[in-house]
Design an enzyme around this catalytic site. Sequence first.
Site, PDB file in Angstrom:
ATOM      1  CD1 TRP A  78      -2.422   1.636   0.429  1.00  0.00           C
ATOM      2  CD2 TRP A  78      -1.977   1.593   2.785  1.00  0.00           C
ATOM      3  NE1 TRP A  78      -3.740   2.757   0.917  1.00  0.00           N
ATOM      4  CE2 TRP A  78      -3.593   2.522   2.269  1.00  0.00           C
ATOM      5  CE3 TRP A  78      -1.021   1.897   3.627  1.00  0.00           C
ATOM      6  CZ2 TRP A  78      -3.805   3.860   3.514  1.00  0.00           C
ATOM      7  CZ3 TRP A  78      -1.900   3.114   4.688  1.00  0.00           C
ATOM      8  CH2 TRP A  78      -2.845   3.998   4.801  1.00  0.00           C
ATOM      9  CE  LYS A 122     -10.849  -0.410   3.666  1.00  0.00           C
ATOM     10  NZ  LYS A 122      -9.446   0.177   2.584  1.00  0.00           N
ATOM     11  CG  ASP A 175      -1.936  -2.230   7.495  1.00  0.00           C
ATOM     12  OD1 ASP A 175      -2.490  -2.484   8.338  1.00  0.00           O
ATOM     13  OD2 ASP A 175      -1.661  -1.395   6.706  1.00  0.00           O
TER      14      ASP A 175
HETATM   15  C1  LIG Z   1      -2.991  -2.119   3.679  1.00  0.00           C
HETATM   16  C2  LIG Z   1      -4.063  -0.963   4.129  1.00  0.00           C
HETATM   17  N1  LIG Z   1      -3.798  -0.393   5.496  1.00  0.00           N
HETATM   18  C3  LIG Z   1      -4.696   0.573   6.242  1.00  0.00           C
HETATM   19  C4  LIG Z   1      -5.374   1.667   5.338  1.00  0.00           C
HETATM   20  C5  LIG Z   1      -5.522   2.560   6.121  1.00  0.00           C
HETATM   21  O1  LIG Z   1      -7.224   2.137   6.668  1.00  0.00           O
HETATM   22  P1  LIG Z   1      -7.556   3.318   7.344  1.00  0.00           P
HETATM   23  O2  LIG Z   1      -8.731   4.194   6.247  1.00  0.00           O
HETATM   24  O3  LIG Z   1      -8.236   2.731   8.571  1.00  0.00           O
HETATM   25  O4  LIG Z   1      -7.007   4.321   7.909  1.00  0.00           O
HETATM   26  C6  LIG Z   1      -5.720   0.744   4.028  1.00  0.00           C
HETATM   27  C7  LIG Z   1      -6.490   1.676   4.004  1.00  0.00           C
HETATM   28  O5  LIG Z   1      -6.811   0.640   2.448  1.00  0.00           O
HETATM   29  C8  LIG Z   1      -4.577  -0.719   3.533  1.00  0.00           C
HETATM   30  O6  LIG Z   1      -5.190  -0.371   2.179  1.00  0.00           O
END
Ligand SMILES: Cc1ncc(COP(=O)(O)O)c(C=O)c1O
Length: 401
Positions: A131, A247, A212
């Site tokens: 990401w 999500k 994560d």
């Molecule tokens: C791998 C990963 N980590 C963290 C996040 C961050 O999520 P949040 O929207 O809760 O900050 C995302 C969001 O797309 C993600 O895909």
Amino acid sequence: MNLNRVPPAPPDAILGLTEAFKKDPRPEKINLGVGVFMDDTGRTPVLPTVKQAEEDLAREETSKSYLPIAGLPAFGERVADLVFGAGHEVVRSGRVRMAQSPGGTGALRIGAEFLRKFLPSSKAWLSAPTWPNHKGVFSAAGLPVADYPYYDPASRSLAFGKMAEALDSVPENDVVVLHVCCHNPTGADLSADQWREAAAIAARRRWIPFFDFAYQGFGAGLEADRAGLLPFLQAGLPVLVAASFSKNFGLYNERTGALALVAPDAAEAAAWLSHVQVLVRVLYSNPPAHGAAIAARILGDPLARADWEREVDAMRGRMVSIRDALVNGLRARGAPVDFSFIHAQRGMFSFSGLSDAQVAFLREKKAIYMVGGGRINVAGITTRNLDYLCDSVVEALRAAP
Ligand SMILES: Cc1ncc(COP(=O)(O)O)c(C=O)c1O
């Protein structure tokens, strides 16, 4: 430098794509770039359990006073059970302490700040690819970043041999960021045996695993998706987990997440949390309440929780069936590439294997938007746009091989 001529910052790759999509006037357009779940009508719904919890909260709420720096205590307790499993040794022994955070991103950042404070010469190792925001978050916290191999584009699968080899030479006290499930962007996850091997390497090399956990419930189920964490906990290693409820609760804009700190003993865990609280105080003082109150309420009420688990199962089920429909649709059209590898990928994202030229063709000629590298959000596919998508992908494969 001064403030007279500040050049504009480069646009965020993924959010910039959504802006371009919104401006595109073509009615057949499809957005496979953005990272949110969509239902078969193309909407990102408010889950019915969330709506109900909000109505109850609106009726019962008596104050908007600040939360504690580490957040709502009931949220922390219920999230620890959700992430690690109710009654897990790390929960019972007090080795885990929770800090509620503004989303998974907030959890990653406060975790990274904490690590930087106590391990100032450590690096953060990120999967290649990952990401994109991981690099930004860890760098912003002052941890230099490096890559470990993760994905083999030729075989379209996890490159575990190379990954394990690289992890076996990560120095002691460096930080390794691991996606617990539904790897973003590839959709390729480790098997139970591979997780055990990774944990054995961590125990031997004494690097710090930072998980994560943004997609619990989107891979194989809420329980099954935590499997990757368990061998690390069993080995007694220090572990950090950034959990997101964007999500699985659909609480994207409520910024609901948590940092879990798993220390060697309860006293150490309390000390770690005290430092995280100091960091939070100077970043945003204390976390926002609404999303956490919703999640805590649902997780703490057996009936609401059972309904929510069914909602998560339904979101996962939609992504599994749309993957099947995509693979079958492409095969039925005689696509010159076998896309069956998409079946094995999990979660919201698939690495489609499409080239940059094919991604550009689809965007320019067909109004189909995906991130460079060919990552698609399978939740952007609906029964209404599936045929158009399959026709267009086959055309792109022939036009720009
Ligand atoms: C791998 C990963 N980590 C963290 C996040 C961050 O999520 P949040 O929207 O809760 O900050 C995302 C969001 O797309 C993600 O895909």
